[in-house]
Scaffold this motif. Structure first.
Motif, mmCIF file in Angstrom:
data_model
loop_
_atom_site.group_PDB
_atom_site.id
_atom_site.type_symbol
_atom_site.label_atom_id
_atom_site.label_comp_id
_atom_site.label_asym_id
_atom_site.label_seq_id
_atom_site.Cartn_x
_atom_site.Cartn_y
_atom_site.Cartn_z
ATOM 1 N N LEU A 176 50.924 44.851 23.978
ATOM 2 C CA LEU A 176 51.045 46.268 24.326
ATOM 3 C C LEU A 176 50.559 47.147 23.173
ATOM 4 O O LEU A 176 49.811 48.115 23.385
ATOM 5 C CB LEU A 176 52.488 46.613 24.686
ATOM 6 N N LYS A 177 50.938 46.799 21.973
ATOM 7 C CA LYS A 177 50.501 47.554 20.788
ATOM 8 C C LYS A 177 48.978 47.520 20.660
ATOM 9 O O LYS A 177 48.343 48.546 20.388
ATOM 10 C CB LYS A 177 51.158 46.967 19.538
ATOM 11 N N GLU A 178 48.395 46.347 20.870
ATOM 12 C CA GLU A 178 46.939 46.226 20.779
ATOM 13 C C GLU A 178 46.249 46.996 21.900
ATOM 14 O O GLU A 178 45.198 47.601 21.687
ATOM 15 C CB GLU A 178 46.533 44.753 20.805
ATOM 16 N N TYR A 179 46.836 46.999 23.080
ATOM 17 C CA TYR A 179 46.272 47.750 24.195
ATOM 18 C C TYR A 179 46.328 49.247 23.910
ATOM 19 O O TYR A 179 45.331 49.958 24.043
ATOM 20 C CB TYR A 179 47.021 47.416 25.488
ATOM 21 N N GLU A 180 47.495 49.720 23.521
ATOM 22 C CA GLU A 180 47.651 51.151 23.246
ATOM 23 C C GLU A 180 46.827 51.592 22.045
ATOM 24 O O GLU A 180 46.414 52.749 21.974
ATOM 25 C CB GLU A 180 49.127 51.486 23.052
#
Length: 100
Positions: free
Chosen positions: A13-17
């Motif tokens: 999620l962090k990498e996506y955001e």
């Protein structure tokens, strides 16, 4: 396994955001499908059996694979770490589904 699912879901999620990870169209479609289904071990297992080959090559499936085991333990033992793991994964799926 539950700690790994929490960690891996949060990291993806962090990498996506952060714009580091860009899921394929097929991964977005899978996330949208998962966001609208009742999460039971059988339903997740069935969804993973039928995924597009592009999903198998992507990163989302690596996070989803242990989900069935965590959901099974959640049903048999209940609550706690399994709930936290499912919540972390749901958060990731909901964000991806909202953006598809």
């Amino acid at each position: 396994m539950t700690d790994a699912l929490v960690r891996d879901s949060a990291q993806l999620l962090k990498e996506y955001e952060g714009g580091v990870w860009h899921p394929t169209l097929e991964e977005h479609t899978l996330a949208e499908d998962l966001a609208h289904m009742h999460w039971r071990p059988e339903s997740i297992r069935a969804a993973l059996r039928e995924v597009h080959p592009a999903v198998r090559a992507g990163r989302l499936v690596d996070v989803l694979d242990p989900a069935t085991t965590v959901l099974e333990s959640r049903e048999s033992v209940g609550g706690g770490a399994a709930d936290a793991a499912v919540l972390a994964l749901r958060r990731l799926i909901d964000v991806l589904a909202a953006d598809s």
